[in-house]
Design a protein around this motif. Structure first.
Motif, PDB file in Angstrom:
ATOM      1  N   LEU A 129       0.618  31.787  -8.243  1.00  0.00           N
ATOM      2  CA  LEU A 129       0.792  30.313  -8.900  1.00  0.00           C
ATOM      3  C   LEU A 129       1.101  28.516  -8.153  1.00  0.00           C
ATOM      4  CD1 LEU A 129       5.094  32.356  -9.682  1.00  0.00           C
ATOM      5  CD2 LEU A 129       2.586  32.151 -10.983  1.00  0.00           C
ATOM      6  N   LEU A 130       0.770  29.345  -6.909  1.00  0.00           N
ATOM      7  CA  LEU A 130       0.556  28.090  -6.137  1.00  0.00           C
ATOM      8  C   LEU A 130      -0.608  27.869  -6.167  1.00  0.00           C
ATOM      9  CD1 LEU A 130       2.336  29.109  -2.530  1.00  0.00           C
ATOM     10  CD2 LEU A 130       3.305  27.391  -4.376  1.00  0.00           C
ATOM     11  N   GLU A 131      -1.910  28.017  -6.212  1.00  0.00           N
ATOM     12  CA  GLU A 131      -3.545  27.784  -6.049  1.00  0.00           C
ATOM     13  C   GLU A 131      -3.360  26.605  -6.599  1.00  0.00           C
ATOM     14  OE1 GLU A 131      -7.670  29.018  -5.589  1.00  0.00           O
ATOM     15  OE2 GLU A 131      -6.026  30.699  -6.489  1.00  0.00           O
ATOM     16  N   PRO A 132      -3.232  26.212  -8.655  1.00  0.00           N
ATOM     17  CA  PRO A 132      -3.361  25.503  -8.970  1.00  0.00           C
ATOM     18  C   PRO A 132      -2.916  24.577  -9.393  1.00  0.00           C
ATOM     19  CG  PRO A 132      -2.012  27.861 -10.519  1.00  0.00           C
ATOM     20  CD  PRO A 132      -2.627  27.946  -9.188  1.00  0.00           C
ATOM     21  N   LEU A 133      -1.582  24.587  -7.836  1.00  0.00           N
ATOM     22  CA  LEU A 133      -0.212  23.712  -7.637  1.00  0.00           C
ATOM     23  C   LEU A 133      -0.818  22.809  -6.746  1.00  0.00           C
ATOM     24  CD1 LEU A 133       2.510  25.240  -8.704  1.00  0.00           C
ATOM     25  CD2 LEU A 133       1.318  23.622 -10.486  1.00  0.00           C
ATOM     26  N   VAL A 134      -1.785  22.776  -6.422  1.00  0.00           N
ATOM     27  CA  VAL A 134      -2.117  22.284  -4.606  1.00  0.00           C
ATOM     28  C   VAL A 134      -2.972  20.639  -5.361  1.00  0.00           C
ATOM     29  CG1 VAL A 134      -4.061  22.846  -2.605  1.00  0.00           C
ATOM     30  CG2 VAL A 134      -2.408  24.246  -3.196  1.00  0.00           C
ATOM     31  N   PRO A 135      -3.758  20.744  -5.299  1.00  0.00           N
ATOM     32  CA  PRO A 135      -4.352  18.435  -6.171  1.00  0.00           C
ATOM     33  C   PRO A 135      -2.966  18.121  -6.176  1.00  0.00           C
ATOM     34  CG  PRO A 135      -5.403  20.636  -7.375  1.00  0.00           C
ATOM     35  CD  PRO A 135      -4.472  21.084  -6.460  1.00  0.00           C
ATOM     36  N   SER A 136      -1.907  18.809  -7.080  1.00  0.00           N
ATOM     37  CA  SER A 136      -0.432  17.766  -7.800  1.00  0.00           C
ATOM     38  C   SER A 136      -0.056  17.858  -6.560  1.00  0.00           C
ATOM     39  CB  SER A 136      -0.047  18.361  -8.935  1.00  0.00           C
ATOM     40  OG  SER A 136      -0.998  18.791  -9.997  1.00  0.00           O
ATOM     41  N   ILE A 137       0.498  18.615  -5.672  1.00  0.00           N
ATOM     42  CA  ILE A 137       1.115  18.440  -4.627  1.00  0.00           C
ATOM     43  C   ILE A 137       0.604  18.033  -2.910  1.00  0.00           C
ATOM     44  CG2 ILE A 137       2.042  19.680  -2.354  1.00  0.00           C
ATOM     45  CD1 ILE A 137       1.487  22.669  -3.820  1.00  0.00           C
ATOM     46  N   LEU A 138      -1.089  17.692  -2.774  1.00  0.00           N
ATOM     47  CA  LEU A 138      -1.416  16.867  -1.923  1.00  0.00           C
ATOM     48  C   LEU A 138      -1.648  15.493  -2.524  1.00  0.00           C
ATOM     49  CD1 LEU A 138      -4.377  19.110  -0.913  1.00  0.00           C
ATOM     50  CD2 LEU A 138      -2.380  17.998  -0.186  1.00  0.00           C
ATOM     51  N   ALA A 139      -1.629  15.228  -3.733  1.00  0.00           N
ATOM     52  CA  ALA A 139      -1.396  14.045  -4.327  1.00  0.00           C
ATOM     53  C   ALA A 139       0.564  12.933  -4.346  1.00  0.00           C
ATOM     54  CB  ALA A 139      -1.361  14.204  -6.060  1.00  0.00           C
ATOM     55  N   ASN A 140       0.954  14.095  -3.822  1.00  0.00           N
ATOM     56  CA  ASN A 140       2.209  13.959  -3.899  1.00  0.00           C
ATOM     57  C   ASN A 140       2.332  12.518  -2.436  1.00  0.00           C
ATOM     58  OD1 ASN A 140       4.178  13.145  -6.651  1.00  0.00           O
ATOM     59  ND2 ASN A 140       2.974  15.795  -6.284  1.00  0.00           N
ATOM     60  N   LEU A 141       1.136  13.508  -1.406  1.00  0.00           N
ATOM     61  CA  LEU A 141       1.568  12.408   0.153  1.00  0.00           C
ATOM     62  C   LEU A 141       0.952  11.379  -0.055  1.00  0.00           C
ATOM     63  CD1 LEU A 141      -0.861  15.241   1.816  1.00  0.00           C
ATOM     64  CD2 LEU A 141       1.375  15.345   2.186  1.00  0.00           C
ATOM     65  N   HIS A 143       2.593   8.972  -2.803  1.00  0.00           N
ATOM     66  CA  HIS A 143       3.431   8.517  -3.500  1.00  0.00           C
ATOM     67  C   HIS A 143       4.414   7.191  -2.921  1.00  0.00           C
ATOM     68  CE1 HIS A 143       7.242   8.109  -5.914  1.00  0.00           C
ATOM     69  NE2 HIS A 143       5.843   9.236  -7.140  1.00  0.00           N
ATOM     70  N   ARG A 144       4.508   6.340  -3.312  1.00  0.00           N
ATOM     71  CA  ARG A 144       5.398   5.141  -3.054  1.00  0.00           C
ATOM     72  C   ARG A 144       6.411   5.716  -2.432  1.00  0.00           C
ATOM     73  NH1 ARG A 144       9.116   3.530  -6.712  1.00  0.00           N
ATOM     74  NH2 ARG A 144       8.512   4.313  -9.172  1.00  0.00           N
ATOM     75  N   HIS A 145       7.389   7.032  -3.056  1.00  0.00           N
ATOM     76  CA  HIS A 145       8.784   6.606  -2.552  1.00  0.00           C
ATOM     77  C   HIS A 145       8.959   7.717  -1.771  1.00  0.00           C
ATOM     78  CE1 HIS A 145      13.237   7.340  -3.009  1.00  0.00           C
ATOM     79  NE2 HIS A 145      13.121   6.245  -3.615  1.00  0.00           N
ATOM     80  N   HIS A 146      10.091   7.469  -0.782  1.00  0.00           N
ATOM     81  CA  HIS A 146       9.662   8.496   0.506  1.00  0.00           C
ATOM     82  C   HIS A 146      10.854   9.356  -0.190  1.00  0.00           C
ATOM     83  CE1 HIS A 146      14.186   7.479   1.135  1.00  0.00           C
ATOM     84  NE2 HIS A 146      13.756   6.261   0.550  1.00  0.00           N
ATOM     85  N   PHE A 147      11.288   9.583  -0.741  1.00  0.00           N
ATOM     86  CA  PHE A 147      11.982  10.769  -0.953  1.00  0.00           C
ATOM     87  C   PHE A 147      10.582  12.391  -1.654  1.00  0.00           C
ATOM     88  CE2 PHE A 147      13.617  13.866  -3.589  1.00  0.00           C
ATOM     89  CZ  PHE A 147      14.652  14.418  -3.648  1.00  0.00           C
ATOM     90  N   VAL A 148      10.123  11.672  -2.094  1.00  0.00           N
ATOM     91  CA  VAL A 148       8.765  12.766  -2.317  1.00  0.00           C
ATOM     92  C   VAL A 148       7.471  12.477  -1.272  1.00  0.00           C
ATOM     93  CG1 VAL A 148       6.225  12.739  -4.144  1.00  0.00           C
ATOM     94  CG2 VAL A 148       9.140  11.366  -5.072  1.00  0.00           C
ATOM     95  N   ARG A 149       7.107  11.751  -0.764  1.00  0.00           N
ATOM     96  CA  ARG A 149       6.250  12.461   0.592  1.00  0.00           C
ATOM     97  C   ARG A 149       7.064  13.077   1.233  1.00  0.00           C
ATOM     98  NH1 ARG A 149       6.469   6.632   0.820  1.00  0.00           N
ATOM     99  NH2 ARG A 149       7.717   6.127   2.690  1.00  0.00           N
ATOM    100  N   ARG A 150       8.476  13.014   1.694  1.00  0.00           N
ATOM    101  CA  ARG A 150       9.347  13.408   2.498  1.00  0.00           C
ATOM    102  C   ARG A 150       8.779  15.477   2.384  1.00  0.00           C
ATOM    103  NH1 ARG A 150      14.690  12.332   2.358  1.00  0.00           N
ATOM    104  NH2 ARG A 150      14.759  10.495   2.893  1.00  0.00           N
ATOM    105  N   HIS A 151       9.106  15.333   0.667  1.00  0.00           N
ATOM    106  CA  HIS A 151       9.277  16.937   0.562  1.00  0.00           C
ATOM    107  C   HIS A 151       8.168  17.114   0.521  1.00  0.00           C
ATOM    108  CE1 HIS A 151      13.554  17.452   0.572  1.00  0.00           C
ATOM    109  NE2 HIS A 151      13.802  16.217  -0.609  1.00  0.00           N
ATOM    110  N   ALA A 152       6.531  16.261  -0.375  1.00  0.00           N
ATOM    111  CA  ALA A 152       5.895  16.772  -0.131  1.00  0.00           C
ATOM    112  C   ALA A 152       4.703  16.968   1.241  1.00  0.00           C
ATOM    113  CB  ALA A 152       4.691  15.464  -0.005  1.00  0.00           C
ATOM    114  N   LEU A 153       5.136  16.675   2.500  1.00  0.00           N
ATOM    115  CA  LEU A 153       5.005  17.668   3.882  1.00  0.00           C
ATOM    116  C   LEU A 153       5.574  18.682   4.424  1.00  0.00           C
ATOM    117  CD1 LEU A 153       5.343  13.674   5.270  1.00  0.00           C
ATOM    118  CD2 LEU A 153       3.578  15.328   5.491  1.00  0.00           C
ATOM    119  N   SER A 154       6.862  18.907   3.791  1.00  0.00           N
ATOM    120  CA  SER A 154       7.621  20.123   3.742  1.00  0.00           C
ATOM    121  C   SER A 154       6.874  21.238   3.279  1.00  0.00           C
ATOM    122  CB  SER A 154       9.151  19.846   3.131  1.00  0.00           C
ATOM    123  OG  SER A 154       9.709  19.222   4.400  1.00  0.00           O
TER     124      SER A 154
END
Length: 954
Positions: A129-141, A143-154
């Motif tokens: 389930l994670l494999e097709p989502l990896v590009p979208s997760i990395l794109a959020n690194l 992101h302009r908002h720190h709330f999204v970047r914070r959870h993307a790094l986690s």
């Protein structure tokens, strides 16, 4: 308990929700209705309901809902629902339906939806389930908002830590390092740094050392992560040669504004370096936190750290003793007690005067009415000053007179501690004898407690040596006893009433009315010196009478033990007066006055005016004193005037000897092996090393030389803890290694398949009896022929009570359809694993003995015929400490009484009193009484004594 759970929700079993109802609400309801239905569905899933047909409904009707609350509940549902087939272990095909929705959430224009979805992905363990989502997760690194970047790094960190995470995101460390270099948000930087710390430590170290000069300016979240990294890199397993660079970073963080960072830095500094400079910096930091933090729990934790520092670096801690004393300003009793315990361990001849002066000021402060628990705090201070004076007698002169003002303290325990302190000081400091005796004579009338009076009378009788002192002591006792006799009876047999005009109120001596009288200040007092009159007995006169005749009040209240003490100490004073008084007439006059007091006490004790007559022991003691004064002899004088004090001197010497022996036993001496290598400090290069690094290198060499780096566990007793659970002829052999910690028991069970067949669904089933509770649910295993398996079981312990663990091993074979069962031997958990020898003062022992309500009385039944041998056997069997000194057990009299004490890991006290007598036939008889605050320890200890008391191998 059957599978890992990341969510815990309260579920009311009284109103179960039906799956059909939930399905209907999800299909037709609006946002709030769908949210309520999702909550009920999640609760059912968490409590074991499978709800297999609900998933498709959720996908069809919930995924498309725009309500943010429903979307968050959807993620919680996906987190809870089973995503794998129970039979094959593969991901269910329908789970692919959620991937598109998750990808849409990761690309949502709403930052909240992106953030909660990324947070959900941190707990998603299925790589399919994670494999097709990896590009979208990395794109959020980015992101302009720190709330999204914070959870993307986690999310990136969590995925990379998974079993095949390095294949899903192979360049995760590089991406995170790049994000860390450009990130401004504190929480996002912390998440990125923690990811590097866990998965790419070299990159984290490089980032830290590159920014070493700017670490003090980092946000506190990132500083805490930096401290964790330094501890991991330079810890016992890291062992880096450039440790000095990291210690410099730690020291720079000691001035950080965050208290949490400062506390962690101090702990890290002590663990990394033993250099005096580093330890001193950590101690000063702890002291600053101790004075700046208002939370009592924080103060207690800091004091624990200071206690640990004192154990290993006492010479450094001595310098901060006055800073520690400032914590006495806290109103919390536990904080004050820990502070005083720590300070008493840090006393030296250089600081003892400062410490005692500070304690004197605190004693004076306790007299203020607004001080919370002033009496209890004053008692603690008196005990601390007593300890100071015992270690350094020269400071006693500065405090003894101040403390004697508290002999009349309403807190009886504090007053008793004061008089015991005076008794010890007057013996150990002969120069203070005259001033103490004079002060005691002046303040004796203020004493209100019986046991304080008894001790004060003994001091006067033993240490009043000159003619003026002896006469003043006798006069003071007579004044405090008052006019004699204690009551008068008329010819008609009635008590003479003081209301008769011919008799003044003050001179009339009548029986106590035993009714409380209200004094002028509003307090109550027992009226005992004169009978209440109908016309002219003012309350003020009663109050003044009671203030000077304290002995009279106590004796008329029925305290004949005090009366016997008055008689015996008057006897000593009269015998000494006969030695120092040249005039026989004056000596005879004093002897006659003492005899009159004794006879009056006997008359009062045998009268019917008090509710209880005098006890036989006190009566015999007073009669003995009368006989001695009537017929004194040289042998009697020697016993009364010399032997008593010599016994006290011997008691103090015995006490000092025991304390010295205990200190020697506590001293830990580490030795290195004779073939260990030692680095010679003076032959080392000092190029580029700071003073701290030089000190640290010296301390490390000293540790290597004294063997403190290698402390191997003692394995000699491990074999004793291996228990055989099955027989050698059983198809499954099992044995357990039992490890007892403070609050849990760990069973390491080795199971061996001794057959030629594969054992399927093998399960170790355990059950407990007593205050024991199983933590883990048993799992099924498959055991190949003649192979073994290690199974660990954790059991929680809630109290000190003997428990039993029993169970069986269940398994299946291919040949037999039914399950086979092998019954295990019972495992008895011994109470001795939870109690350890401890010490307490005799006063504390007596107070606990009177307070504790659970008692177990065990009759002595043993083949041992020697009293001391039986006592030693009980001490060894119960793992307790004998509080009765050895000198009190010397000699042969056919009788022995001793007190034993131990403390459990749960803080429970165990008290034991042994009273045994040797019968004419040589056998021992008597009782062993156990008292405790809880029933479990009293019963368990009694069972242990019953089992072990016979002696021999039983």
């Amino acid at each position: 308990m059957e599978k890992p759970c990341t969510l815990l929700v309260h579920f009311d079993k009284g109103s179960p929700a039906m799956a059909n109802e939930i399905k209907a609400e999800l299909e037709s309801g609006d946002g709030p209705a769908k949210a309520d239905a999702m909550r009920r569905a999640i609760s059912l899933l968490l409590n074991g309901e499978p709800l297999p047909h609900l998933f498709i409904t959720v996908v069809r009707y919930v995924q498309s809902c725009d309500d943010h609350a429903v979307q968050k509940l959807l993620l919680l549902y996906l987190e809870t629902v089973d995503k794998r087939d129970a039979a094959t272990g593969k991901v269910l095909p329908e789970m692919i339906l959620i991937c598109q929705n998750l990808r849409n959430n990761l690309q949502s224009p709403n930052e909240y939806i992106r953030g909660v979805t990324l947070r959900f992905l941190c707990r998603l363990a299925e790589p399919e389930l994670l494999e097709p989502l990896v590009p979208s997760i990395l794109a959020n690194l980015d992101h302009r908002h720190h709330f999204v970047r914070r959870h993307a790094l986690s999310a990136v960190a969590a995925i990379y830590r998974r079993q095949h995470g390095d294949q899903l995101i192979p360049d995760a460390p590089e991406l995170v390092e790049r994000s860390l270099a450009s990130e401004q948000d504190a929480a996002a930087r912390r998440n990125a740094f923690l990811m590097l710390l866990a998965s790419a430590q070299d990159r984290a170290v490089a980032y830290l050392l590159t920014n070493a000069d700017r670490v003090a300016e980092w946000p506190d979240l990132l500083q805490m992560a930096a401290v964790d990294l330094i501890c991991k890199v330079c810890g016992p397993k890291g062992g880096r040669a450039d440790k000095g660079r990291y210690i410099k970073i730690i020291i720079s963080l000691l001035s950080a504004p965050s208290s949490a960072v400062v506390y962690e830095c101090a702990g890290a500094l002590v663990s990394l370096s033993s250099a005096p400079t580093a330890v001193r910096a950590a101690a000063n930091t702890y002291c600053q936190l101790l004075s700046s933090q208002s939370d009592n729990n924080v103060k207690l934790i800091i004091l624990d750290r200071l206690h640990e520092l004192r154990a290993s670096h006492r010479e450094v801690m001595v310098d901060v003793v006055m800073d520690v004393l400032r914590a006495l300003g806290s109103p919390n009793v536990d904080v004050r007690k820990k502070v005083l315990d720590l300070v008493l361990d840090l006393l030296t001849p250089r600081n003892v005067e400062e410490v005692v002066l500070y304690l004197k000021k605190e004693v004076v402060k306790t007299q203020a009415a607004e001080v919370e628990k002033g009496g209890e705090y004053r008692q603690m201070l008196v005990q601390a000053i007593h300890s100071c004076a015992k270690k350094y007698p020269e400071v006693a002169a500065s405090v003894v007179h101040l403390l004697m003002d508290f002999l009349g303290d309403p807190n009886v325990a504090a007053a008793h501690d004061v008089v015991l302190f005076v008794r010890e000081i007057i013996e150990t400091n002969p120069k203070l004898r005259v001033s103490i005796i004079q002060r005691l004579i002046d303040t004796f009338y203020q004493i209100r407690a019986s046991r304080v009076c008894i001790c004060a009378l003994w001091i006067l009788a033993e240490y009043a040596l000159s003619l003026s002192e002896v006469e003043s002591a006798i006069s003071t006792i007579k004044q405090c006893v008052g006019d004699l006799p204690f009551y008068t009876v008329s010819e008609e047999g009635e008590t003479t009433d003081s209301s008769k005009p011919s008799q003044p109120v003050v001179n009339s001596v009548t029986v106590s009315s035993r009714r409380p009288a209200v004094l002028a200040d509003g307090t109550y007092a027992t009226q005992s010196a004169a009978t209440e009159t109908a016309i002219s007995a003012p309350a003020a006169s009663l109050g003044s009478l009671a203030s000077t005749q304290n002995l009279r009040s106590l004796i008329l209240s029925g305290d004949f033990f005090l009366a016997a003490a008055v008689a015996s100490n008057l006897t000593k004073l009269v015998l000494r007066l006969e030695e120092v008084q040249p005039s026989k007439v004056e000596a005879n006059k004093a002897s006659t006055g003492a005899l009159l007091i004794m006879v009056s006490i006997l008359q009062l004790g045998e009268s019917s005016y008090l509710p209880h007559p005098i006890d036989n022991d006190s009566h015999a003691r007073i009669v003995l004193c009368v006989r001695i004064l009537c017929n004194p002899g040289d042998d009697v004088r020697k016993v009364w005037l010399q032997s008593c004090r010599q016994s006290f001197v011997n008691m103090l010497a015995e006490k000092q000897f025991r304390e010295t022996e205990e200190m020697k036993a506590k001293a830990q001496i580490s030795h290195a092996q004779p073939d260990d290598l030692i680095d010679f400090y003076h032959l080392k290069s000092r190029m580029g090393m700071s003073q701290l690094e030089l000190e640290d290198a010296v301390q490390d060499d000293l540790k290597a030389a004294t063997g403190q780096f290698t402390k191997d566990a003692d394995d000699t007793n491990k074999l004793n803890r291996i228990l055989q659970l099955t027989g050698f002829s059983d198809p499954v052999y099992a044995e357990a290694f039992v490890t007892v910690h403070h609050y849990d028991i760990v069973l390491d069970v080795t199971v061996i398949n001794r057959t030629k067949e594969t054992l399927q669904n093998l399960c170790l089933e355990l059950a407990t009896m007593g205050d024991l509770k199983l933590v883990d649910r048993p799992q099924n295993y498959t055991l190949a022929p003649e192979s073994s398996k290690q199974i660990r079981a954790n059991i929680k312990v809630s109290s000190t009570e003997t428990g039993v663990i029993f169970g069986n091993i269940v398994y299946e074979t291919s040949n037999v359809m039914e399950r086979s069962v092998v019954v295990l031997n019972d495992i008895h958990i011994d109470i001795m694993d939870y109690i350890s020898p401890a010490t307490c003062a005799d006063v504390a022992f007596r107070n606990m003995w009177a307070e504790f309500e659970w008692e177990n009385k065990v009759a002595v039944n043993t083949v041992i015929q020697d009293e001391k041998e039986f006592l030693d056997h009980i001490i060894k069997s119960t793992n307790m400490k004998c509080l009765t000194p050895l000198s009190a057990l010397d000699g042969e009299c056919g009788f022995l009484a001793a007190n034993l004490y131990a403390k459990s890991v749960f803080g429970e006290d165990a008290l034991v009193n042994i009273s045994i007598e040797k019968q004419p036939d040589g056998k021992l008889s008597g009782y062993i009484r156990i008292r405790s605050k809880t029933q479990g320890i009293a019963l368990s200890l009694g069972d242990k004594i019953t089992l072990k008391q016979k002696g021999g191998s039983s």
